[in-house]
Design a protein around this motif. Sequence first.
Motif, short mmCIF file in Angstrom:
data_model
loop_
_atom_site.label_atom_id
_atom_site.label_comp_id
_atom_site.label_asym_id
_atom_site.label_seq_id
_atom_site.Cartn_x
_atom_site.Cartn_y
_atom_site.Cartn_z
N UNK A 114 0.78 -1.29 -0.13
CA UNK A 114 0.01 -0.02 0.07
C UNK A 114 1.09 1.14 -0.02
N UNK A 115 0.34 2.36 -0.48
CA UNK A 115 0.90 3.71 -0.43
C UNK A 115 1.10 4.79 0.46
N UNK A 116 0.05 4.58 1.32
CA UNK A 116 -0.03 5.74 2.32
C UNK A 116 0.82 5.07 3.33
N UNK A 118 -0.30 5.12 6.60
CA UNK A 118 -1.58 4.53 7.30
C UNK A 118 -1.57 3.01 6.81
N UNK A 119 -1.69 2.89 5.39
CA UNK A 119 -1.85 1.58 4.84
C UNK A 119 -0.45 0.85 5.07
N UNK B 273 -8.49 -2.49 0.77
CA UNK B 273 -7.22 -2.56 1.37
C UNK B 273 -6.59 -1.05 1.92
N UNK B 274 -6.91 -0.23 0.97
CA UNK B 274 -6.64 1.21 1.23
C UNK B 274 -7.69 2.03 2.03
N UNK B 280 -9.51 6.13 8.36
CA UNK B 280 -8.28 6.17 9.01
C UNK B 280 -8.81 6.73 10.62
#
Lengths: 122, 422
Positions: A114-116, A118-119, B273-274, B280
């Motif tokens: 995942x990019x961010x 958080x992820x 997933x994201x 968040x």
Amino acid sequence: MNNKDAIFIQINDLLKQVLDPEIGINIVDLGLVYEVSVTEENEINVVMTLTTPGCPMGQSITNTVTNLLTRHLPGYTVNIELVWSPSWDAGMISEAGQAQLNGSDRQEESEEEPKSFWNRLF
Amino acid sequence: MEITAKPTGKEVVLPHYAFAALSFLALTILLLFSGDAFVGHYFHPKLLTLTHLAVLGWATMIIFGSLYQLLPVVLQVSLYSDKLAKITFYFLAAGTLLLSYAFWNFAIGLPLHLAACFLVIAFVLFDINLFYTTRRAKTWTIEADFILTSGFWLLATGIIGLLMAINFSYPFLKESHLHYLKLHAHLGIAGWFILLIIGVGAKLLPMFLLTHHVAIKKLQVTYYLVNGGLLLFAVDHLFWHTPYQIIYGLLVGTGLLLFVLFVAEAYRSRVRREQDAGMQQSLVGVGLMLLPVLLLAVVSGQIELSEKLQLQLYLVYGLTIFMGFITTLILGQTFKTLPFIVWMHRYQHLVGKQTVPQPKDLYSDKWVKVQNIVYGAGFVSLLLGAGFASQRWLLLGSILLVLTALLYVVQVFRLLWQAIVK
């Protein structure tokens, strides 16, 4: 390819243009369309469901299906039957749908990191 | 073709979001001028104002509004009465404004009595709407249990508040105000907010995460633990007066832990997933629900501490609730609900006829991320300020929260504007 097959392909392509506004992927890959049939009387019957029976986007999705099919297939009558059994589950999302959901059009990329922040963290 | 529930009208839902956003801004501005109140006792006019503005104008207002929209999703039936919801809004808004005025100026006579009456009327009307809406539900779910019961606790909280307001002018209660304040606060926190958050969260969080089926056994146990703990606490506090109140707190805390585990399980089996900034923030909010549980030992008097430190920790405890998980969850869930409500009213009828934006295109996820970071820093500063009675940290925390509120208000009103313009 006969005429009937061509109609089914066209219907499938049109249904793939209908997005669930919340999830952002099309209703075919989302697994909402259970059955499509075309009768001799030029009736298109779509049996489909929603992600949840109280889905506030339900009217929007079914209207879009009707509008698109009616506009692109003018000689046909469109009937939509909403069913709640079997109830929709995230497991019904196709692999292509999962790839779209996670920001990639190619299935093999869905396993990428995942990019961010958080992820990556969770 | 049958759509089971009609979405609630925008004129019912959107004013709640507008009022709540402005209340949040007012709350943070007042916080900026209330640093002195954080170094004394919690029974302070400024702190009473801040707390009630937070729980009524900010949290309850937005919960009422979003619940009118979400009840049809959770229960699969239309809202019983849009008209009743509008009348409830006016009583809640008037009651909140009057109560804030009364506490800030410590006008404990007619303004306070009137405010308390308005609020109890609002809660009665809300409960009527909730009751008749749930009665229409064809299939009963555990989420419905949580939501309906939370309405009962909200009314109980309001009635105790009204009795306390009357008692200010015409003393008739046996114990001190602080005694009843403890009951009033905890019924509101655990009975109204926590039960409601669990009820709505249990439906929405797995839905937004796109989770495969999650077993609801934990939720069922949570329901009995939270309600059982709360009921025992109320009876003990009013009649028994035993020193075992920590046990009731632990029952509620265990219930919360099970809910957090339920969400963790939903998160692990998610297909999406994201996560966007709203989600968040919501997940952080769920985790933060455990923070006040950790402070329970202090507020229940189980640990020997100096009076000054105990009072400071009381304030930290209150902050972890009102400015902690409640605010965190609202900040996050606003951007999971409001864009869709606006989209439905503005664009739904145009879909299939012309190109329309998606709900996520109606606001800036990047700015929500910035808002969340500023809020996180502000919240931690505020905790440090209250914990160490430090005016500098309190001031820094207040400034950061004003910035958070400004970012939030701009985004919310941008969304609301899109719903209003033709």
